[in-house]
Design a protein around this motif. Structure first.
Motif, PDB file in Angstrom:
ATOM      1  N   GLY A  92       0.819  -1.211   0.000  1.00  0.00           N
ATOM      2  CA  GLY A  92       0.000   0.000   0.000  1.00  0.00           C
ATOM      3  C   GLY A  92       0.851   1.258   0.000  1.00  0.00           C
ATOM      4  O   GLY A  92       0.450   2.280  -0.550  1.00  0.00           O
ATOM      5  N   GLY A  93       2.004   1.169   0.652  1.00  0.00           N
ATOM      6  CA  GLY A  93       2.970   2.269   0.619  1.00  0.00           C
ATOM      7  C   GLY A  93       2.431   3.569   1.170  1.00  0.00           C
ATOM      8  O   GLY A  93       1.528   3.597   2.004  1.00  0.00           O
ATOM      9  N   LEU A  94       2.990   4.652   0.689  1.00  0.00           N
ATOM     10  CA  LEU A  94       2.632   5.972   1.208  1.00  0.00           C
ATOM     11  C   LEU A  94       1.130   6.260   1.116  1.00  0.00           C
ATOM     12  O   LEU A  94       0.552   6.736   2.094  1.00  0.00           O
ATOM     13  CB  LEU A  94       3.436   7.050   0.473  1.00  0.00           C
ATOM     14  CG  LEU A  94       3.229   8.445   1.034  1.00  0.00           C
ATOM     15  CD1 LEU A  94       4.550   8.987   1.545  1.00  0.00           C
ATOM     16  CD2 LEU A  94       2.641   9.365   0.004  1.00  0.00           C
ATOM     17  N   PRO A  95       0.450   5.964  -0.012  1.00  0.00           N
ATOM     18  CA  PRO A  95      -0.993   6.265  -0.050  1.00  0.00           C
ATOM     19  C   PRO A  95      -1.768   5.554   1.070  1.00  0.00           C
ATOM     20  O   PRO A  95      -2.763   6.088   1.571  1.00  0.00           O
ATOM     21  CB  PRO A  95      -1.427   5.769  -1.431  1.00  0.00           C
ATOM     22  CG  PRO A  95      -0.184   5.821  -2.258  1.00  0.00           C
ATOM     23  CD  PRO A  95       0.936   5.471  -1.309  1.00  0.00           C
ATOM     24  N   ALA A  96      -1.314   4.386   1.488  1.00  0.00           N
ATOM     25  CA  ALA A  96      -2.037   3.626   2.519  1.00  0.00           C
ATOM     26  C   ALA A  96      -1.895   4.259   3.900  1.00  0.00           C
ATOM     27  O   ALA A  96      -2.548   3.828   4.852  1.00  0.00           O
ATOM     28  CB  ALA A  96      -1.552   2.176   2.546  1.00  0.00           C
ATOM     29  N   GLN A  97      -1.054   5.268   4.007  1.00  0.00           N
ATOM     30  CA  GLN A  97      -0.938   5.919   5.308  1.00  0.00           C
ATOM     31  C   GLN A  97      -2.179   6.753   5.630  1.00  0.00           C
ATOM     32  O   GLN A  97      -2.288   7.308   6.713  1.00  0.00           O
ATOM     33  CB  GLN A  97       0.359   6.743   5.376  1.00  0.00           C
ATOM     34  CG  GLN A  97       1.559   5.808   5.249  1.00  0.00           C
ATOM     35  CD  GLN A  97       2.880   6.456   5.617  1.00  0.00           C
ATOM     36  OE1 GLN A  97       2.982   7.210   6.554  1.00  0.00           O
ATOM     37  NE2 GLN A  97       3.910   6.128   4.855  1.00  0.00           N
ATOM     38  N   ARG A  98      -3.134   6.804   4.692  1.00  0.00           N
ATOM     39  CA  ARG A  98      -4.415   7.431   5.010  1.00  0.00           C
ATOM     40  C   ARG A  98      -5.409   6.432   5.609  1.00  0.00           C
ATOM     41  O   ARG A  98      -6.507   6.800   5.998  1.00  0.00           O
ATOM     42  CB  ARG A  98      -5.033   8.056   3.760  1.00  0.00           C
ATOM     43  CG  ARG A  98      -5.660   7.073   2.752  1.00  0.00           C
ATOM     44  CD  ARG A  98      -6.648   7.820   1.871  1.00  0.00           C
ATOM     45  NE  ARG A  98      -7.004   7.245   0.602  1.00  0.00           N
ATOM     46  CZ  ARG A  98      -8.057   6.430   0.413  1.00  0.00           C
ATOM     47  NH1 ARG A  98      -8.779   6.012   1.424  1.00  0.00           N
ATOM     48  NH2 ARG A  98      -8.348   6.026  -0.816  1.00  0.00           N
ATOM     49  N   ASN A  99      -4.998   5.180   5.700  1.00  0.00           N
ATOM     50  CA  ASN A  99      -5.979   4.131   6.007  1.00  0.00           C
ATOM     51  C   ASN A  99      -6.612   4.214   7.393  1.00  0.00           C
ATOM     52  O   ASN A  99      -7.665   3.650   7.611  1.00  0.00           O
ATOM     53  CB  ASN A  99      -5.344   2.744   5.816  1.00  0.00           C
ATOM     54  CG  ASN A  99      -5.303   2.362   4.350  1.00  0.00           C
ATOM     55  OD1 ASN A  99      -5.780   3.116   3.500  1.00  0.00           O
ATOM     56  ND2 ASN A  99      -4.751   1.198   4.050  1.00  0.00           N
TER      57      ASN A  99
END
Ligand code: SF4
Ligand code: SF4
Ligand code: FES
Lengths: 182, 241
Positions: A92-99
């Motif tokens: 997921g990487g950086l974008p997944a840090q919004r999860n």
């Protein structure tokens, strides 16, 4: 004797930054050697819009919206071997840090309550825009993935080793120094 | 008197009475993957990464005493496969985004995953919500990366005698807490000089104001693997003797 058939390779970037594609270009002059043995199908390099039957599909980026899901399924349906390339496709990487945040909170913060927005700005709702998913997912949580090539991005050398192993018909083995998660 | 030995992956390893398999192997330059064990402290036996087959039985090498003539399997495909699965579980239970982690390149979890050829997290991610504690002036706590090894808990309690950390909850809800009414690190007497500030194998307990002072590519495990470093350290120690 006829030259052996070139392997067909398709590539795409989902919720990624194109850094992995840039890293693919970082194999530099070896790109010419690569083009001796593979030809590109759908890819930002060819601008072909849909993925035909391919031997290898390289996916950069995780899955953050409905369109990503469609593209990923198209690749899975058409590629014999599907590879998750780079940290975002792998976890997921950086974008997944919004999860851990609520989607509507993020959209409201960015398009409504953020300081300095022009008056009348709204959360975009054009029907052309793909709907964002509640969470960003690595691609193996959506389709079956055959191989993983981690790195943010994987280095040109790692990509080269991986592809040459794969094209030679063996399981890719990166070894120390080429496996990196950062 | 000849020294007692045991067999580790077919090689004779000398040991002294009371040494664990881990300690003896390490002194001989043999890497047994580990997370909750630290060379300066007593073994804990909780992460199970160091599980070896000693005379056919699965045992945690960090808490199992070496015995004369025992036969120990360590880096076999069977055991490394199980270890890789343990690592993958740890990766998906927390939020490990190495590219944005200050510990990247110095991290024992990451270095061990490289050593064990972990190419993917394999499982579905939990993406837990674990807010950071940035209250302390000198130290940041990023709970997203905690692997519950309890090194900070043990060291703060037994060495620093401050008892600042604890684990709370059970199963997947288990998490690290700070022993203060408010739960905030700022409301404890924790200091950068504490031994506990230095023991975290991953990127939870981080010193503020020096992020990325050593660039990626020049860090502890960037040039050589964690296993190679164990071998080299033992060879260097041997040379000194
Ligand atoms: S703690 Fe280690 S494994 Fe986790 S994100 Fe940081 S470098 Fe990666
Ligand atoms: S904060 Fe670090 S040392 Fe403490 S339990 Fe978590 S991983 Fe272990
Ligand atoms: S290192 Fe032995 S159980 Fe964790």
């Amino acid at each position: 004797m006829d030259a052996p058939r070139k392997l067909k390779v398709a590539t795409t970037s989902l919720a990624g930054c194109f850094g992995c594609h840039m890293s693919l270009l970082d194999i530099d002059e070896r790109l010419l050697d690569l083009l001796e043995i593979v030809e590109f199908d759908r890819s930002p390099l060819t601008d072909i819009k849909h993925c035909g039957h391919c031997d290898i599909g390289l996916i950069e980026g995780g899955v953050c919206n409905a369109e990503n899901v469609h593209v990923l399924r198209e690749f899975r349906a058409n590629c014999k071997i599907l590879v998750a390339v780079g940290a975002c496709a792998v976890n997921g990487g950086l974008p997944a840090q919004r999860n851990h945040l609520q989607l509507h909170e993020i959209l409201t913060a960015v398009y409504a309550t953020e300081a300095g927005l022009a008056s009348g700005v709204q959360i975009p709702n054009d029907p052309e825009l793909p709907l964002p998913l509640n969470q960003v997912h690595p691609i193996h949580e959506v389709v079956k993935v055959d191989y993983f090539l981690p790195g943010c991005p994987p280095s040109g050398d790692a990509i080269w080793k991986f592809l040459t192993d794969l094209v030679a018909g063996c399981s890719p083995h990166l070894g120390y120094g080429l496996i990196r998660y950062d | 008197m000849s020294q007692d030995t045991f067999l580790l992956d077919g090689e004779e390893i000398p040991f002294t009475r009371g040494q664990t398999i881990m300690e003896a192997a390490r002194a001989a330059g043999k890497f047994i993957p580990h997370l909750c064990w630290h060379p300066d402290f007593t073994g804990h036996g909780s992460c199970k990464l160091c599980t070896v087959k000693a005379n056919g039985h699965l045992n945690a090498a960090c808490v199992t005493a070496a015995r004369k003539d025992m036969t120990v399997e360590n880096r076999t495909p069977e055991l490394d496969d199980k270890r890789r699965t343990l690592l993958q579980l740890l990766f998906v239970e927390g939020n490990h985004f190495c590219p944005s982690c200050e510990k990247s390149g110095n991290c024992v979890l990451q270095a061990t995953a490289y050593e064990l050829d972990m190419m993917s997290p394999h499982f579905d991610h939990f993406f837990p919500d674990r807010p950071v504690d940035a209250s302390h002036p000198e130290v940041l706590l990023d709970f997203n990366r905690c692997i519950l090894c309890e090194l900070c808990v043990r060291v703060s309690r037994d060495i620093d005698h401050k008892n600042i950390f604890a684990l709370s909850g059970r199963g997947i809800a288990k998490h690290l807490v700070v022993n203060a009414e408010s739960g905030r690190l700022a409301d404890t007497d924790f200091s950068l000089d504490d031994k506990a500030a230095q023991v975290c194998p991953v990127g939870v307990i981080l010193t503020k104001k020096k992020g990325f002072s050593v660039p990626i590519g020049q860090r502890r495990f960037d040039a050589t693997s964690i296993a190679t470093q164990v071998t080299e350290a033992a060879a260097a120690a041997q040379e000194e003797v």
